[in-house]
Write an enzyme that holds these catalytic residues in place. Structure first.
Site, short mmCIF file in Angstrom:
data_model
loop_
_atom_site.label_atom_id
_atom_site.label_comp_id
_atom_site.label_asym_id
_atom_site.label_seq_id
_atom_site.Cartn_x
_atom_site.Cartn_y
_atom_site.Cartn_z
N LEU A 111 0.88 -1.17 0.00
CA LEU A 111 0.00 0.00 0.00
C LEU A 111 0.91 1.21 0.00
O LEU A 111 1.97 1.20 0.64
CB LEU A 111 -0.90 0.02 1.24
CG LEU A 111 -2.06 -0.98 1.32
CD1 LEU A 111 -2.82 -0.81 2.63
CD2 LEU A 111 -3.02 -0.83 0.14
N ASP A 112 0.51 2.27 -0.69
CA ASP A 112 1.32 3.49 -0.73
C ASP A 112 1.44 4.11 0.66
O ASP A 112 0.58 3.90 1.51
CB ASP A 112 0.66 4.56 -1.61
CG ASP A 112 0.46 4.11 -3.04
OD1 ASP A 112 1.19 3.22 -3.49
OD2 ASP A 112 -0.45 4.66 -3.69
N LEU A 113 2.45 4.92 0.80
CA LEU A 113 2.66 5.69 2.04
C LEU A 113 1.37 6.38 2.49
O LEU A 113 1.00 6.36 3.65
CB LEU A 113 3.76 6.73 1.77
CG LEU A 113 4.15 7.64 2.92
CD1 LEU A 113 4.93 6.87 3.97
CD2 LEU A 113 4.98 8.82 2.41
N THR A 172 -1.73 5.67 1.65
CA THR A 172 -2.94 4.84 1.65
C THR A 172 -3.08 4.19 3.01
O THR A 172 -2.09 3.78 3.61
CB THR A 172 -2.84 3.75 0.57
OG1 THR A 172 -2.63 4.37 -0.69
CG2 THR A 172 -4.11 2.90 0.50
N ARG A 209 -4.86 5.22 -7.80
CA ARG A 209 -4.55 6.65 -8.01
C ARG A 209 -4.39 6.95 -9.50
O ARG A 209 -4.88 7.96 -9.99
CB ARG A 209 -3.26 7.03 -7.26
CG ARG A 209 -3.43 6.99 -5.75
CD ARG A 209 -2.12 7.30 -5.03
NE ARG A 209 -2.16 6.83 -3.66
CZ ARG A 209 -2.70 7.51 -2.65
NH1 ARG A 209 -3.17 8.73 -2.85
NH2 ARG A 209 -2.73 7.01 -1.44
#
Ligand code: URA
Length: 235
Positions: free
Chosen positions: A102-104, A106, A190
């Site tokens: 997961l992104d930073l 998210t 995104r």
């Protein structure tokens, strides 16, 4: 993950811890061919023997559902020294790693395990595991943007697979909706939203396959039940 030898021998069902301590003291136990003494430890990579016979050291497997906060990275080391997701599960004494990323920025449902086969199984594109995200975008999600998200958006790494868009609601100049995808490309949600002109301002993963983040507080985790693990393994 290292453990004391008496614990390893007891976990393998060969003796009680007390008995195993006696075996060690009596010189009947060896680690990688060298006679052990009380207090010695070993890990799953070591060969532990009792009277020359190998002890099966299967590492206990952990399956954890974490509600990842924003600001944590899902890599195991961060050169920039940012907090890492495994900091949140330090109480679990195992070498855990995240299943996927997961992104930073998210938040939401992230699985952590020390079972490599399980992680590989879930992440494999062949199994097309469904992931649902609660998305907030800047702008209004009109019918044509929605249809593009559903049918496939052209990204620089190709067209996205069909997706589902549900529970749309707008507040002022933002729109919230649930987006379900079964691919796992880098920053996919995104990029999909950006491609239809709607920059993401909040992103939370709320479901993976049959698992739901539910009301688990942000930053907290729970262990999956044996039934939940079995269901994921059957996917
Ligand atoms: N899609 C994204 O864009 N970011 C995530 O963290 C997960 C899915």
């Amino acid at each position: 993950m290292t453990e004391r030898l008496q614990k390893i021998i007891a976990a393998a069902g060969l003796a009680s811890r007390r008995e195993a301590e006696k075996w060690i003291a009596d010189g009947r136990v060896a680690v990688n061919g060298r006679k052990a003494v009380l207090g010695d430890v070993a890990s799953a990579q070591d060969v532990v023997t009792v009277d020359g016979r190998k002890v099966d050291i299967a590492e206990r497997k952990f399956y954890i559902l974490l509600n990842k906060p924003v600001g944590y990275v899902t890599t195991l080391h961060d050169p920039q020294g940012r907090p890492i997701v495994t900091d949140l599960v330090k109480a679990v004494r195992a070498r855990l790693f995240p299943v996927g990323r997961l992104d930073l920025n998210t938040e939401g449902l992230l699985l952590l395990t020390n079972d490599g086969d399980f992680a590989h199984h879930l992440a494999h594109p062949r199994h097309a595991v469904e992931k649902t995200y609660l998305v907030r975008v800047r702008g209004l999600l009109g019918e044509s943007a929605k249809q593009r998200l559903v049918q496939g958006v052209s990204l620089d790494d190709g067209l996205t697979a069909p997706a589902r868009v549900e529970k749309i609601r707008s507040t002022g100049n933002h729109t919230w909706f649930e987006l379900t995808i079964h691919e796992g490309r880098n920053r996919q949600v995104r990029r999909m939203c950006e491609a239809v002109g709607l920059p993401v301002s909040r992103l939370k993963r709320i479901r993976v396959a049959s698992l739901d983040v539910g009301d688990l507080p942000v930053g907290k985790y729970r262990f999956l039940s044996p039934g939940e693990v079995a269901r994921l393994k059957r996917l």
